[in-house]
Design an enzyme around this catalytic site. Structure first.
Site, PDB file in Angstrom:
ATOM      1  N   ARG A 177       0.862  -1.192   0.000  1.00  0.00           N
ATOM      2  CA  ARG A 177       0.000   0.000   0.000  1.00  0.00           C
ATOM      3  C   ARG A 177       0.893   1.235   0.000  1.00  0.00           C
ATOM      4  O   ARG A 177       1.805   1.346   0.814  1.00  0.00           O
ATOM      5  CB  ARG A 177      -0.888   0.057   1.244  1.00  0.00           C
ATOM      6  CG  ARG A 177      -1.386   1.487   1.501  1.00  0.00           C
ATOM      7  CD  ARG A 177      -2.424   1.596   2.556  1.00  0.00           C
ATOM      8  NE  ARG A 177      -3.657   0.976   2.124  1.00  0.00           N
ATOM      9  CZ  ARG A 177      -4.840   1.213   2.698  1.00  0.00           C
ATOM     10  NH1 ARG A 177      -4.941   2.054   3.700  1.00  0.00           N
ATOM     11  NH2 ARG A 177      -5.908   0.616   2.253  1.00  0.00           N
ATOM     12  N   HIS A 232      -7.589   0.582  -6.129  1.00  0.00           N
ATOM     13  CA  HIS A 232      -7.772  -0.112  -4.842  1.00  0.00           C
ATOM     14  C   HIS A 232      -8.542  -1.418  -5.108  1.00  0.00           C
ATOM     15  O   HIS A 232      -9.678  -1.578  -4.668  1.00  0.00           O
ATOM     16  CB  HIS A 232      -8.535   0.809  -3.873  1.00  0.00           C
ATOM     17  CG  HIS A 232      -8.455   0.386  -2.437  1.00  0.00           C
ATOM     18  ND1 HIS A 232      -7.664  -0.662  -1.992  1.00  0.00           N
ATOM     19  CD2 HIS A 232      -9.083   0.884  -1.319  1.00  0.00           C
ATOM     20  CE1 HIS A 232      -7.813  -0.791  -0.683  1.00  0.00           C
ATOM     21  NE2 HIS A 232      -8.659   0.135  -0.260  1.00  0.00           N
ATOM     22  N   GLN A 284     -10.383  -3.668  -2.405  1.00  0.00           N
ATOM     23  CA  GLN A 284     -11.609  -3.039  -1.878  1.00  0.00           C
ATOM     24  C   GLN A 284     -12.800  -3.323  -2.789  1.00  0.00           C
ATOM     25  O   GLN A 284     -13.912  -3.581  -2.323  1.00  0.00           O
ATOM     26  CB  GLN A 284     -11.395  -1.524  -1.762  1.00  0.00           C
ATOM     27  CG  GLN A 284     -12.621  -0.769  -1.280  1.00  0.00           C
ATOM     28  CD  GLN A 284     -12.958  -1.050   0.173  1.00  0.00           C
ATOM     29  OE1 GLN A 284     -12.107  -0.964   1.044  1.00  0.00           O
ATOM     30  NE2 GLN A 284     -14.218  -1.403   0.454  1.00  0.00           N
ATOM     31  N   CYS A 323     -15.986   2.689   1.403  1.00  0.00           N
ATOM     32  CA  CYS A 323     -14.840   1.831   1.742  1.00  0.00           C
ATOM     33  C   CYS A 323     -14.368   2.042   3.166  1.00  0.00           C
ATOM     34  O   CYS A 323     -13.747   1.162   3.752  1.00  0.00           O
ATOM     35  CB  CYS A 323     -13.708   2.064   0.750  1.00  0.00           C
ATOM     36  SG  CYS A 323     -13.048   3.747   0.777  1.00  0.00           S
ATOM     37  N   ARG A 363     -13.784  -7.347   3.426  1.00  0.00           N
ATOM     38  CA  ARG A 363     -12.368  -7.162   3.065  1.00  0.00           C
ATOM     39  C   ARG A 363     -11.578  -8.420   3.429  1.00  0.00           C
ATOM     40  O   ARG A 363     -10.706  -8.850   2.692  1.00  0.00           O
ATOM     41  CB  ARG A 363     -11.758  -5.959   3.803  1.00  0.00           C
ATOM     42  CG  ARG A 363     -12.374  -4.601   3.498  1.00  0.00           C
ATOM     43  CD  ARG A 363     -12.263  -4.207   2.049  1.00  0.00           C
ATOM     44  NE  ARG A 363     -10.903  -4.290   1.537  1.00  0.00           N
ATOM     45  CZ  ARG A 363      -9.906  -3.436   1.830  1.00  0.00           C
ATOM     46  NH1 ARG A 363     -10.100  -2.421   2.631  1.00  0.00           N
ATOM     47  NH2 ARG A 363      -8.715  -3.594   1.292  1.00  0.00           N
ATOM     48  N   ASP A 401     -16.770   8.257  -1.262  1.00  0.00           N
ATOM     49  CA  ASP A 401     -15.446   8.073  -0.646  1.00  0.00           C
ATOM     50  C   ASP A 401     -15.062   9.425  -0.046  1.00  0.00           C
ATOM     51  O   ASP A 401     -15.713  10.445  -0.337  1.00  0.00           O
ATOM     52  CB  ASP A 401     -14.427   7.620  -1.720  1.00  0.00           C
ATOM     53  CG  ASP A 401     -13.041   7.339  -1.147  1.00  0.00           C
ATOM     54  OD1 ASP A 401     -12.927   7.096   0.068  1.00  0.00           O
ATOM     55  OD2 ASP A 401     -12.059   7.358  -1.927  1.00  0.00           O
TER      56      ASP A 401
HETATM   57  N1  NVA Z   1      -9.498   7.372  -1.420  1.00  0.00           N
HETATM   58  C1  NVA Z   1      -9.129   6.951  -0.085  1.00  0.00           C
HETATM   59  C2  NVA Z   1      -9.433   5.495   0.105  1.00  0.00           C
HETATM   60  C3  NVA Z   1      -9.130   4.982   1.495  1.00  0.00           C
HETATM   61  C4  NVA Z   1      -9.378   3.515   1.658  1.00  0.00           C
HETATM   62  C5  NVA Z   1      -7.664   7.235   0.147  1.00  0.00           C
HETATM   63  O1  NVA Z   1      -6.853   6.976  -0.758  1.00  0.00           O
HETATM   64  O2  NVA Z   1      -7.325   7.745   1.206  1.00  0.00           O
HETATM   65  N1   CP Z   2     -10.948   0.755   3.064  1.00  0.00           N
HETATM   66  C1   CP Z   2      -9.658   0.683   3.405  1.00  0.00           C
HETATM   67  O1   CP Z   2      -8.771   0.399   2.591  1.00  0.00           O
HETATM   68  O2   CP Z   2      -9.421   0.931   4.715  1.00  0.00           O
HETATM   69  P1   CP Z   2      -8.002   1.075   5.424  1.00  0.00           P
HETATM   70  O3   CP Z   2      -7.394   2.366   4.941  1.00  0.00           O
HETATM   71  O4   CP Z   2      -8.318   1.090   6.898  1.00  0.00           O
HETATM   72  O5   CP Z   2      -7.149  -0.104   5.024  1.00  0.00           O
END
Ligand code: NVA
Ligand code: CP
Length: 329
Positions: free
Chosen positions: A106, A133, A136, A270, A315, A229
């Site tokens: 990540r 992602h 997700q 998410c 998840r 989101d």
């Molecule tokens: N768009 C958000 C998704 C978090 C799971 C981010 O990248 O922070």
């Molecule tokens: N939805 C998601 O990816 O959550 P986290 O950032 O907690 O992993």
């Protein structure tokens, strides 16, 4: 179906049949876990979880999935490893590939996870980049299947920042699975033309449709699934909040919007989500801009139509399916 040794970098690389297979496998693994049936078929294997950004769900899902499958998981956080500072991604990939049987990443750039996949020689899974992602989306699709009984022909309306990881990946997932996808956002926050065109091509072959609009009433009409989101994603500067709020407040998911969807529409997010003042950032935004809910209001988030915690649980099951499918010969 054989996904052994495959990477999961974006769902663009997977056929609808392969995605369907992963969703069915996830449902089986979920059922097995509920019944207490052991699935420790990967005993003796090790995976590494590389996180350049924070996480609750993705990290925990990968760890619990690994343990349920009998594996060990090593977590490397934003600080503490040499990656990117003293050691290139390419070198890191070759080192990790000698020690681990799978890599989750990540972070910021899609190219980083692609480089890890290319040079590690072991299955590599994208746990979120700025662009995609994919794990997700598997959880979201499983949740929709559980609540609606199918994916084909389901209308998904996404409101908010449509040019980032979630907007992009939902469009891909919906196009692959024959759904009717609408992203509703100001034009400046639409996905790139290149990605939209790719998804349109996919949609033409699966019977799906993809559509971008600024018209809220058009987007919400007959929606089965309403998704949003955060308005500012991890890694974006705090200074963008003001502009984002101005742009996206009209696209907030609130009870007025939900009332215009189908009566039995579900709400997905998410997570994490800003829907009240119980977070540090939520409070800071409130003090500056006077809003107590951002992308979704508290009543929708806590309401009957909200399935966000089913989605969060999924998840685990979908990530377990990805690991299982790509690691079990
Ligand atoms: N768009 C958000 C998704 C978090 C799971 C981010 O990248 O922070
Ligand atoms: N939805 C998601 O990816 O959550 P986290 O950032 O907690 O992993």
């Amino acid at each position: 179906m054989n996904l052994y040794k495959r990477n999961l970098l974006t769902l663009l690389d997977f056929t609808p049949e392969e995605i369907d297979y992963l969703l069915n496998l996830a449902a089986e693994l979920k059922d097995a876990k509920k019944k207490g049936i052991k699935t420790n078929v990967l005993e003796g294997k090790n995976i590494v979880l590389l996180f350049e950004k924070d996480s609750t769900r993705t990290r925990c899902a990968f760890e619990v999935a690994a343990y349920d499958l009998g594996m060990h998981a090593t977590y490397l956080g934003p600080t503490g490893s040499q990656m990117g500072k003293k050691e290139s991604i390419k070198d890191t990939a070759r080192v990790l590939g000698r020690m681990f049987d799978g890599i989750e990443y990540r972070g910021f750039k899609q190219e980083t996870v692609e480089c890890l996949a290319k040079y590690s020689g072991v299955p590599t899974w994208n746990g979120l980049t700025e662009t995609y992602h994919p794990t997700q989306i598997l959880a979201d699709l499983l949740t929709i299947k559980e609540h609606k009984g199918r994916l084909k022909g389901i209308k998904m309306a996404y409101f908010g920042d449509a040019r980032y990881n979630m907007g992009n990946s939902l469009m891909i997932g919906a196009a692959k699975m024959g759904m009717n996808f609408v992203a509703c956002a100001p034009k400046a926050l639409w996905p790139t033309e290149e990605l939209f065109n790719k998804c349109e091509d996919v949609a033409n072959s699966t019977g799906a449709s993809v559509h971008l609009t600024e018209d809220i009433d058009e987007a919400i009409k007959d929606a089965d699934v309403v998704v949003t989101d955060v308005w500012v994603s991890m890694g974006e500067a705090d200074s963008v909040w003001e502009e984002r709020i101005k742009m996206l407040l009209p696209y907030q998911v609130n009870s007025g919007l939900m009332a215009k969807a189908k009566n039995d529409a579900i709400f997905l997010h998410c997570l994490p989500s800003f829907h009240n003042l119980e977070t540090k950032i939520g409070m800071e935004v409130y003090e500056k801009f006077g809003l107590d809910g951002l992308e979704v209001t508290e009543d929708v988030f806590e309401g009957n139509q909200s399935k966000v915690f089913d989605e969060a649980e999924n998840r685990l099951h979908t990530i377990k399916a990805v690991i299982y499918a790509t690691m079990v010969r």
